[in-house]
Enzyme design. Structure first.
Site, mmCIF file in Angstrom:
data_model
loop_
_atom_site.group_PDB
_atom_site.id
_atom_site.type_symbol
_atom_site.label_atom_id
_atom_site.label_comp_id
_atom_site.label_asym_id
_atom_site.label_seq_id
_atom_site.Cartn_x
_atom_site.Cartn_y
_atom_site.Cartn_z
ATOM 1 N N HIS A 94 12.831 -6.528 2.580
ATOM 2 C CA HIS A 94 11.241 -6.921 2.850
ATOM 3 C C HIS A 94 11.555 -8.691 2.409
ATOM 4 C CE1 HIS A 94 6.581 -6.163 1.871
ATOM 5 N NE2 HIS A 94 6.899 -7.609 1.711
ATOM 6 N N HIS A 109 9.887 -12.474 3.710
ATOM 7 C CA HIS A 109 9.139 -13.144 4.395
ATOM 8 C C HIS A 109 9.795 -14.617 4.951
ATOM 9 C CE1 HIS A 109 5.114 -10.766 4.316
ATOM 10 N NE2 HIS A 109 5.856 -10.504 3.018
ATOM 11 N N ASP A 143 8.371 -17.274 6.284
ATOM 12 C CA ASP A 143 7.834 -18.367 5.663
ATOM 13 C C ASP A 143 7.671 -18.657 4.195
ATOM 14 O OD1 ASP A 143 5.930 -16.086 5.631
ATOM 15 O OD2 ASP A 143 4.004 -17.349 6.391
ATOM 16 N N GLY A 182 -1.535 -9.593 4.538
ATOM 17 C CA GLY A 182 -2.382 -10.272 4.159
ATOM 18 C C GLY A 182 -3.467 -9.813 3.186
ATOM 19 N N HIS A 204 2.115 -3.184 4.032
ATOM 20 C CA HIS A 204 1.953 -3.732 2.855
ATOM 21 C C HIS A 204 0.753 -2.815 2.275
ATOM 22 C CE1 HIS A 204 4.340 -7.457 3.897
ATOM 23 N NE2 HIS A 204 4.052 -7.671 2.613
ATOM 24 N N GLU A 229 -0.442 -2.971 -3.423
ATOM 25 C CA GLU A 229 -0.011 -4.180 -4.256
ATOM 26 C C GLU A 229 -1.175 -4.722 -4.759
ATOM 27 O OE1 GLU A 229 1.263 -7.399 -1.577
ATOM 28 O OE2 GLU A 229 2.211 -8.331 -3.085
ATOM 29 N N ASP A 280 10.753 -10.424 -1.491
ATOM 30 C CA ASP A 280 9.802 -10.885 -0.864
ATOM 31 C C ASP A 280 9.754 -12.176 -0.238
ATOM 32 O OD1 ASP A 280 7.267 -10.247 -0.016
ATOM 33 O OD2 ASP A 280 6.204 -10.368 -2.013
HETATM 34 ZN ZN LIG Z 1 5.314 -9.040 1.531
#
Ligand SMILES: [Zn+2]
Length: 354
Positions: free
Chosen positions: A24, A26, A28, A182, A209, A212, A290
């Site tokens: 996991h 990302h 960006d 998101g 996701h 969280e 993450d």
């Molecule tokens: Zn994430």
């Protein structure tokens, strides 16, 4: 919860040498500030600071980050520089290099192609450029890397459907799964059941996701109605016993990201971080970064925090890495090869079962 324990030289050595897995991460959220300086210069774009150090405050969650909203705000800055094929290929390549640099054996890099179409790239082209960067990283750094394509909760159904179709175009050629990310609190998982039925029809494995920034209901929905085979974060599972039992019975791995989970206030502090409890209850825990830049983290740092603050042993960390390999969405023969490689390394490091 045990008291904090000092980090020992033996633990540091073992963690550095241990082969690692990141399921996991990302794209960006993991761009080097130095790269943004160069990308901006090449493209004639102005920056709020002229060097990497000056840019860091724009790219990293603040020390006193209070919410997921603040955390997500850092992404908008970076996205402006990731709108052409060359930039996408470069950051994917560099992320593979960063991970390989800390003995990461396998990674699944996720990104939302819709966020990279601002200068006219098609969804298929965005995915293609990221895959090219990862493949180049594989051959230069010896890591194995695959891509996960993200649908965004705040995007329309038609746009997200187009993302699934683009992901299906690349499935088996670099893409291994699709995700939903998101604002979880404003857009509950249930809204996306029709979309993810399409993912099922296209034969795309799903991770979501959930749990969280919103409660366990989202986790149940993700598994029962969205077909999730893994859950991103899942921190709040413990709020509902029935959901915890469902996750255990269905053997759904959790992609936990400890430092990020603390920063977004999915939990208040390390003492209440439930990772060890989940592992002891038989849930399939994995540990991930993450966002390497936004969270200022590495896999080694995540493991270290768990050892220091959650009373986790190095052997238990090896168990989470093993869970990660079993949970990987990669083709079965490659998974078996990676598992053999991991077990041989554990044997050499004398890392037995916990
Ligand atoms: Zn994430």
């Amino acid at each position: 919860m045990p008291d904090d324990k000092p980090w020992t030289a033996r633990q540091e050595k073992l963690i550095a040498a241990m082969p690692k897995v990141d399921l996991h991460v990302h794209l960006d959220g993991s761009v080097r500030p130095e790269t943004i300086v160069e990308l901006a210069a090449e493209r004639g774009l102005t920056l709020p600071a002229g060097n990497a150090e000056g840019l860091l405050p724009y790219m990293r969650a603040p020390e006193d980050c209070r919410s997921l909203q603040t955390y997500l705000g850092t992404f908008a800055f970076v996205l402006a520089f990731l709108q052409d094929g060359e930039a996408l290929e470069r950051v994917a390549y560099e992320l593979a290099g960063q991970a390989a640099g800390e003995n990461c054996l396998y990674m699944e890099v996720r990104f939302a192609p819709q966020l990279h179409t601002g200068q006219g790239l098609s969804l298929e082209a965005v995915i293609g450029h990221v895959i090219r960067g990862l493949k180049r990283g594989e051959s230069d750094f010896g890591i194995t890397a695959r891509a996960i394509v993200i649908c965004m909760r705040n995007h329309g159904a038609e746009d997200n459907l187009a993302v699934l179709e683009a992901a299906a175009h690349w499935q088996g050629r670099g893409v291994v799964a699709v995700d939903l990310a998101g604002d979880e609190a404003c857009y509950p998982a249930g809204l996306f059941a029709p979309l993810f039925r399409q993912a099922g029809k296209l034969g795309l494995p799903v991770t979501i996701h959930a749990g969280e920034a919103a409660g366990p209901d989202n986790i149940r929905e993700a598994i029962v109605n969205l077909g999730a085979r893994r859950i991103g974060h899942g921190v709040r599972i413990r709020e509902e016993r029935e959901v915890l039992e469902l996750v255990r019975a269905a053997r759904i791995p959790l992609e936990m990201c400890p430092i990020s989970n603390l920063q977004t206030r999915a939990v208040a502090d390390w003492a209440s971080y439930p990772l060890r409890q989940y592992a002891e209850e038989g849930l399939l825990v994995t540990v991930n970064t993450d966002n390497r830049t936004v969270s200022g983290t590495t896999l080694a740092l995540e493991y270290r925090k768990l050892i220091e603050h959650c009373g986790v042993s190095v052997e238990a960390i090896a168990g989470f890495v093993r869970n990660g390999l079993h949970a990987a969405f990669i083709e079965e023969p490659v998974k078996q090869k990676l598992l053999r490689q991991f077990e041989a390394a554990c044997l050499a490091l004398k890392l037995g079962a916990d």
